[in-house]
Design a protein around this motif. Structure first.
Motif, PDB file in Angstrom:
ATOM      1  N   LEU A  61      29.754  26.750  -9.617  1.00  0.00           N
ATOM      2  CA  LEU A  61      28.401  27.091 -10.051  1.00  0.00           C
ATOM      3  C   LEU A  61      28.361  28.219 -11.079  1.00  0.00           C
ATOM      4  O   LEU A  61      27.604  29.175 -10.955  1.00  0.00           O
ATOM      5  CB  LEU A  61      27.513  27.436  -8.845  1.00  0.00           C
ATOM      6  CG  LEU A  61      27.457  26.393  -7.732  1.00  0.00           C
ATOM      7  CD1 LEU A  61      26.630  26.902  -6.565  1.00  0.00           C
ATOM      8  CD2 LEU A  61      26.934  25.075  -8.249  1.00  0.00           C
ATOM      9  N   MET A  75      21.328  25.228   4.174  1.00  0.00           N
ATOM     10  CA  MET A  75      21.917  24.735   2.926  1.00  0.00           C
ATOM     11  C   MET A  75      21.622  23.251   2.743  1.00  0.00           C
ATOM     12  O   MET A  75      21.287  22.809   1.639  1.00  0.00           O
ATOM     13  CB  MET A  75      23.424  24.993   2.904  1.00  0.00           C
ATOM     14  CG  MET A  75      23.750  26.462   2.685  1.00  0.00           C
ATOM     15  SD  MET A  75      25.515  26.827   2.742  1.00  0.00           S
ATOM     16  CE  MET A  75      26.057  26.024   1.231  1.00  0.00           C
ATOM     17  N   ALA A  76      21.717  22.475   3.801  1.00  0.00           N
ATOM     18  CA  ALA A  76      21.431  21.041   3.710  1.00  0.00           C
ATOM     19  C   ALA A  76      19.959  20.794   3.412  1.00  0.00           C
ATOM     20  O   ALA A  76      19.616  19.922   2.608  1.00  0.00           O
ATOM     21  CB  ALA A  76      21.836  20.343   5.004  1.00  0.00           C
ATOM     22  N   SER A  77      19.088  21.577   4.024  1.00  0.00           N
ATOM     23  CA  SER A  77      17.657  21.327   3.841  1.00  0.00           C
ATOM     24  C   SER A  77      17.115  21.860   2.524  1.00  0.00           C
ATOM     25  O   SER A  77      16.011  21.508   2.117  1.00  0.00           O
ATOM     26  CB  SER A  77      16.852  21.907   5.009  1.00  0.00           C
ATOM     27  OG  SER A  77      16.849  23.319   4.959  1.00  0.00           O
ATOM     28  N   THR A  78      17.874  22.711   1.843  1.00  0.00           N
ATOM     29  CA  THR A  78      17.399  23.223   0.560  1.00  0.00           C
ATOM     30  C   THR A  78      17.935  22.431  -0.625  1.00  0.00           C
ATOM     31  O   THR A  78      17.571  22.714  -1.767  1.00  0.00           O
ATOM     32  CB  THR A  78      17.745  24.720   0.373  1.00  0.00           C
ATOM     33  OG1 THR A  78      19.148  24.905   0.538  1.00  0.00           O
ATOM     34  CG2 THR A  78      16.980  25.579   1.360  1.00  0.00           C
ATOM     35  N   ALA A  79      18.779  21.447  -0.369  1.00  0.00           N
ATOM     36  CA  ALA A  79      19.201  20.554  -1.450  1.00  0.00           C
ATOM     37  C   ALA A  79      17.982  19.722  -1.836  1.00  0.00           C
ATOM     38  O   ALA A  79      17.231  19.274  -0.970  1.00  0.00           O
ATOM     39  CB  ALA A  79      20.344  19.658  -0.972  1.00  0.00           C
ATOM     40  N   TYR A  80      17.756  19.562  -3.130  1.00  0.00           N
ATOM     41  CA  TYR A  80      16.570  18.823  -3.544  1.00  0.00           C
ATOM     42  C   TYR A  80      16.860  17.944  -4.750  1.00  0.00           C
ATOM     43  O   TYR A  80      17.840  18.130  -5.455  1.00  0.00           O
ATOM     44  CB  TYR A  80      15.413  19.771  -3.843  1.00  0.00           C
ATOM     45  CG  TYR A  80      15.662  20.718  -4.989  1.00  0.00           C
ATOM     46  CD1 TYR A  80      15.316  20.355  -6.293  1.00  0.00           C
ATOM     47  CD2 TYR A  80      16.245  21.956  -4.801  1.00  0.00           C
ATOM     48  CE1 TYR A  80      15.543  21.205  -7.360  1.00  0.00           C
ATOM     49  CE2 TYR A  80      16.481  22.816  -5.857  1.00  0.00           C
ATOM     50  CZ  TYR A  80      16.123  22.435  -7.138  1.00  0.00           C
ATOM     51  OH  TYR A  80      16.354  23.283  -8.185  1.00  0.00           O
ATOM     52  N   THR A  81      15.978  16.981  -4.946  1.00  0.00           N
ATOM     53  CA  THR A  81      16.091  16.043  -6.056  1.00  0.00           C
ATOM     54  C   THR A  81      14.922  16.274  -7.016  1.00  0.00           C
ATOM     55  O   THR A  81      13.934  16.944  -6.653  1.00  0.00           O
ATOM     56  CB  THR A  81      16.008  14.590  -5.536  1.00  0.00           C
ATOM     57  OG1 THR A  81      14.703  14.378  -4.988  1.00  0.00           O
ATOM     58  CG2 THR A  81      17.074  14.310  -4.479  1.00  0.00           C
ATOM     59  N   ASP A 137      24.290  26.367   7.715  1.00  0.00           N
ATOM     60  CA  ASP A 137      24.636  24.980   7.373  1.00  0.00           C
ATOM     61  C   ASP A 137      23.379  24.134   7.258  1.00  0.00           C
ATOM     62  O   ASP A 137      23.210  23.373   6.300  1.00  0.00           O
ATOM     63  CB  ASP A 137      25.569  24.362   8.422  1.00  0.00           C
ATOM     64  CG  ASP A 137      26.988  24.903   8.356  1.00  0.00           C
ATOM     65  OD1 ASP A 137      27.354  25.520   7.340  1.00  0.00           O
ATOM     66  OD2 ASP A 137      27.718  24.705   9.354  1.00  0.00           O
ATOM     67  N   ASP A 192      11.730  15.423  -5.364  1.00  0.00           N
ATOM     68  CA  ASP A 192      11.189  16.460  -4.481  1.00  0.00           C
ATOM     69  C   ASP A 192      10.375  17.478  -5.282  1.00  0.00           C
ATOM     70  O   ASP A 192       9.305  17.907  -4.857  1.00  0.00           O
ATOM     71  CB  ASP A 192      12.309  17.181  -3.720  1.00  0.00           C
ATOM     72  CG  ASP A 192      13.054  16.274  -2.763  1.00  0.00           C
ATOM     73  OD1 ASP A 192      12.410  15.395  -2.143  1.00  0.00           O
ATOM     74  OD2 ASP A 192      14.279  16.449  -2.629  1.00  0.00           O
TER      75      ASP A 192
END
Length: 161
Positions: free
Chosen positions: A59, A136-142, A133, A145
């Motif tokens: 990143l 981090m998974a729930s803040t991934a977005y498209t 964990d 979204d």
């Protein structure tokens, strides 16, 4: 709710505090920045990486990646070799001093993390890691979204041109 009570602010503040302490130790003992060390981590895991792979995986912007690679080359921590399959590409690997800096940096990071979490019990540490964990998974977005939240917040404001 006050801004400083928002979870995102608090998570960032903790991360910045940990990073600041690590940065001081990296500068004092390794003469590199944490950002540079992240490049060493990538090259320890994937020797022969090209700059775009390095930046993407840890990143960093292309400018940050280039500056770090230049600094690490000046310190003889990495070596650049032309890609035999593509003469335009350059692949990077760690030198022996680079491996040593990577390992010393890992000690710093682990010790700073232990210092930061010194008041947490083992159960709290496991719980925190599990929550992080999930977060981090729930803040991934498209992009979809973002569009959906934009409509919820502001209605359909896209130009129809």
């Amino acid at each position: 709710m006050q801004f400083k009570q928002l979870p995102a602010y608090r998570v960032r503040r903790v991360a910045e505090s940990i990073l600041d302490m690590a940065e001081e130790l990296f500068t004092r003992h390794l003469d590199i920045r944490v950002l540079d060390w992240r490049v060493l981590v990538k090259l320890a895991e994937a020797p022969g990486s090209i700059p775009t792979e390095i930046g993407r995986d840890i990143l960093m912007t292309p400018v940050q990646t280039g500056r770090s690679l230049l600094r690490l080359r000046e310190l003889n921590l990495v070596v650049a070799v032309p890609d035999p399959a593509d003469g335009r590409a350059t692949r990077y690997t760690l030198t022996k001093p680079g491996h040593s800096a990577y390992q010393a940096g890992m000690k710093i990071v682990l010790e700073v993390q232990a210092f930061a979490m010194r008041d947490l019990s083992p159960v709290e540490t496991v719980a925190l890691n599990g929550l992080l964990d999930r977060l981090m998974a729930s803040t991934a977005y498209t992009p979809e979204d973002v569009d959906r939240l934009s409509r919820v917040l502001f209605g359909d404001t896209r130009d129809s041109a």
